[in-house]
Scaffold this motif. Structure first.
Motif, mmCIF file in Angstrom:
data_model
loop_
_atom_site.group_PDB
_atom_site.id
_atom_site.type_symbol
_atom_site.label_atom_id
_atom_site.label_comp_id
_atom_site.label_asym_id
_atom_site.label_seq_id
_atom_site.Cartn_x
_atom_site.Cartn_y
_atom_site.Cartn_z
ATOM 1 N N ILE A 163 0.859 -1.186 0.000
ATOM 2 C CA ILE A 163 0.000 0.000 0.000
ATOM 3 C C ILE A 163 0.894 1.235 0.000
ATOM 4 N N ASN A 164 0.423 2.291 -0.611
ATOM 5 C CA ASN A 164 1.002 3.586 -0.264
ATOM 6 C C ASN A 164 -0.071 4.652 -0.276
ATOM 7 N N ALA A 165 0.290 5.846 0.149
ATOM 8 C CA ALA A 165 -0.642 6.941 0.354
ATOM 9 C C ALA A 165 0.191 8.176 0.676
ATOM 10 N N PHE A 166 -0.471 9.290 0.901
ATOM 11 C CA PHE A 166 0.216 10.492 1.363
ATOM 12 C C PHE A 166 0.968 10.133 2.640
ATOM 13 N N THR A 167 2.263 10.378 2.639
ATOM 14 C CA THR A 167 3.096 9.898 3.736
ATOM 15 C C THR A 167 3.067 10.848 4.934
ATOM 16 N N ASP A 168 3.476 10.325 6.070
ATOM 17 C CA ASP A 168 3.587 11.171 7.259
ATOM 18 C C ASP A 168 4.578 12.306 7.004
ATOM 19 N N SER A 169 5.652 12.013 6.281
ATOM 20 C CA SER A 169 6.644 13.038 5.968
ATOM 21 C C SER A 169 6.030 14.148 5.111
ATOM 22 N N GLU A 170 5.200 13.761 4.144
ATOM 23 C CA GLU A 170 4.546 14.773 3.302
ATOM 24 C C GLU A 170 3.562 15.608 4.116
ATOM 25 N N ALA A 193 -0.703 -2.873 6.935
ATOM 26 C CA ALA A 193 -0.313 -2.639 5.551
ATOM 27 C C ALA A 193 1.201 -2.710 5.395
ATOM 28 N N LEU A 194 1.640 -3.216 4.243
ATOM 29 C CA LEU A 194 3.059 -3.191 3.879
ATOM 30 C C LEU A 194 3.286 -1.888 3.120
ATOM 31 N N PHE A 195 3.527 -0.827 3.873
ATOM 32 C CA PHE A 195 3.555 0.519 3.293
ATOM 33 C C PHE A 195 4.834 0.741 2.497
ATOM 34 N N GLU A 196 4.673 1.217 1.259
ATOM 35 C CA GLU A 196 5.807 1.475 0.374
ATOM 36 C C GLU A 196 5.766 2.921 -0.091
ATOM 37 N N GLY A 197 6.478 3.787 0.589
ATOM 38 C CA GLY A 197 6.533 5.182 0.195
ATOM 39 C C GLY A 197 7.836 5.499 -0.508
ATOM 40 N N PHE A 201 6.564 13.950 -2.406
ATOM 41 C CA PHE A 201 5.963 14.565 -3.585
ATOM 42 C C PHE A 201 6.489 14.023 -4.914
ATOM 43 N N GLN A 202 7.117 12.849 -4.859
ATOM 44 C CA GLN A 202 7.530 12.167 -6.082
ATOM 45 C C GLN A 202 6.457 11.148 -6.463
ATOM 46 N N SER A 203 6.328 10.888 -7.760
ATOM 47 C CA SER A 203 5.339 9.933 -8.231
ATOM 48 C C SER A 203 5.676 8.526 -7.738
ATOM 49 N N HIS A 204 4.673 7.878 -7.165
ATOM 50 C CA HIS A 204 4.847 6.496 -6.717
ATOM 51 C C HIS A 204 3.478 5.842 -6.589
ATOM 52 N N ALA A 205 3.320 4.698 -7.215
ATOM 53 C CA ALA A 205 2.080 3.933 -7.111
ATOM 54 C C ALA A 205 2.435 2.469 -7.001
ATOM 55 N N VAL A 206 1.567 1.717 -6.365
ATOM 56 C CA VAL A 206 1.818 0.303 -6.157
ATOM 57 C C VAL A 206 0.526 -0.467 -6.395
ATOM 58 N N ARG A 207 0.683 -1.625 -7.003
ATOM 59 C CA ARG A 207 -0.455 -2.519 -7.191
ATOM 60 C C ARG A 207 -0.158 -3.834 -6.499
ATOM 61 N N ASP A 208 -1.104 -4.278 -5.682
ATOM 62 C CA ASP A 208 -1.019 -5.600 -5.062
ATOM 63 C C ASP A 208 -2.313 -6.327 -5.438
ATOM 64 N N GLY A 209 -2.261 -7.063 -6.516
ATOM 65 C CA GLY A 209 -3.448 -7.745 -7.010
ATOM 66 C C GLY A 209 -4.527 -6.774 -7.431
ATOM 67 N N ARG A 210 -5.673 -6.806 -6.730
ATOM 68 C CA ARG A 210 -6.795 -5.934 -7.072
ATOM 69 C C ARG A 210 -6.806 -4.646 -6.256
ATOM 70 N N VAL A 212 -4.945 -1.013 -5.726
ATOM 71 C CA VAL A 212 -4.049 -0.053 -6.378
ATOM 72 C C VAL A 212 -4.048 1.235 -5.565
ATOM 73 N N THR A 213 -2.852 1.699 -5.177
ATOM 74 C CA THR A 213 -2.769 2.929 -4.395
ATOM 75 C C THR A 213 -1.626 3.805 -4.891
ATOM 76 N N GLY A 214 -1.821 5.124 -4.754
ATOM 77 C CA GLY A 214 -0.806 6.088 -5.166
ATOM 78 C C GLY A 214 -0.516 7.069 -4.053
ATOM 79 N N GLN A 215 0.685 7.599 -4.043
ATOM 80 C CA GLN A 215 1.175 8.367 -2.892
ATOM 81 C C GLN A 215 0.669 9.795 -2.830
ATOM 82 N N ASN A 216 0.524 10.454 -3.955
ATOM 83 C CA ASN A 216 0.280 11.893 -3.956
ATOM 84 C C ASN A 216 -0.265 12.315 -5.328
#
Length: 240
Positions: A163-170, A193-197, A201-210, A212-216
């Motif tokens: 998973i990823n999402a808007f990070t605590d750092s952001e 969640a296995l968080f992957e940031g 503010f850099q582009s990052h998205a991750v898919r785990d099967g069905r 899909v999440t993006g950071q920003n």
């Protein structure tokens, strides 16, 4: 649903238009909705809109840009009378049947932090849609809608998944870490969640099967691509 039938998607948006306790406007981020919307619609996918409380969702004014200097999909959506009407006529999320959709998508915007994780109706819809085989997507603060969602067994749908999402750092970088009711990255990690940031503010998205999440906001085009990829794989499996 057979491969020959029209695919359907539900886009769920926040109903919060002001950061509580302030006069600061918020809402959903326009490009985080518009770019996936057109990626899906241009593939022939039928799209419905929901909000947490029902009715026209508030657009974060900071996401609109200025006349003549808007992101292409933002301007395209604003110029599309049918799309704007559908958005304005969004129904409460509680009125939708999770089994009717092949995909549920959650755009971000800070407004989501005050009503997505707090909505039992949204959590139930996402959990049931995921159990039924739908693709679930979210970007930026949209993954707030995943915090309370569980499978039928009671397991958080993010548990053990990338998973990823808007990070605590952001959140700290935009100086809202003491304003939001919780830090999203931390909340997702607490759910297993296995968080992957990546860097702020850099582009990052991750898919785990069905899922899909993006950071920003910078991640939204990649998120749209991964949503289509996931839907295509489901279609191919259904045709096999």
């Amino acid at each position: 649903m057979t491969a020959s039938q029209t695919k359907t998607a539900l886009i769920v948006l926040t109903s919060v238009d002001r950061i509580p306790g302030t006069d600061r406007p918020t809402g959903f981020y326009m490009d985080e909705m518009a770019t996936p919307y057109f990626a899906l619609r241009d593939r022939g996918i039928a799209i419905r809109f929901a909000t947490i409380s029902g009715g026209k969702p508030p657009i974060d004014p900071g996401s609109l840009g200025s006349e003549g200097d808007r992101k292409p999909n933002v301007q395209r959506f604003l110029d599309d009378a049918d799309a704007m009407t559908a958005l304005a006529e969004a129904r409460p999320v509680a009125e939708f049947d999770a089994t009717a959709f092949d995909l549920v998508f959650l755009p971000g915007g800070h407004g989501t932090m005050w009503d997505f994780a707090q909505s039992q109706a949204l959590a139930a819809l996402i959990g049931r849609a995921f159990d039924r085989g739908a693709v679930i997507g979210a970007v930026c603060h949209g993954p707030a809608g995943l915090v309370s969602a569980t499978t039928a067994s009671g397991r958080p749908i993010v548990e053990g998944r990338k998973i990823n999402a808007f990070t605590d750092s952001e959140e700290r970088a935009v100086q809202l870490e003491d304003t939001v009711p919780y830090l999203l990255e931390s909340a997702l990690r607490e759910k297993g969640a296995l968080f992957e940031g990546t860097d702020d503010f850099q582009s990052h998205a991750v898919r785990d099967g069905r899922l899909v999440t993006g950071q920003n906001p910078a991640s939204v085009e990649r998120v749209a691509d991964l949503l289509i990829q996931a839907l295509d794989e489901i279609r191919l499996r259904g045709a096999a």
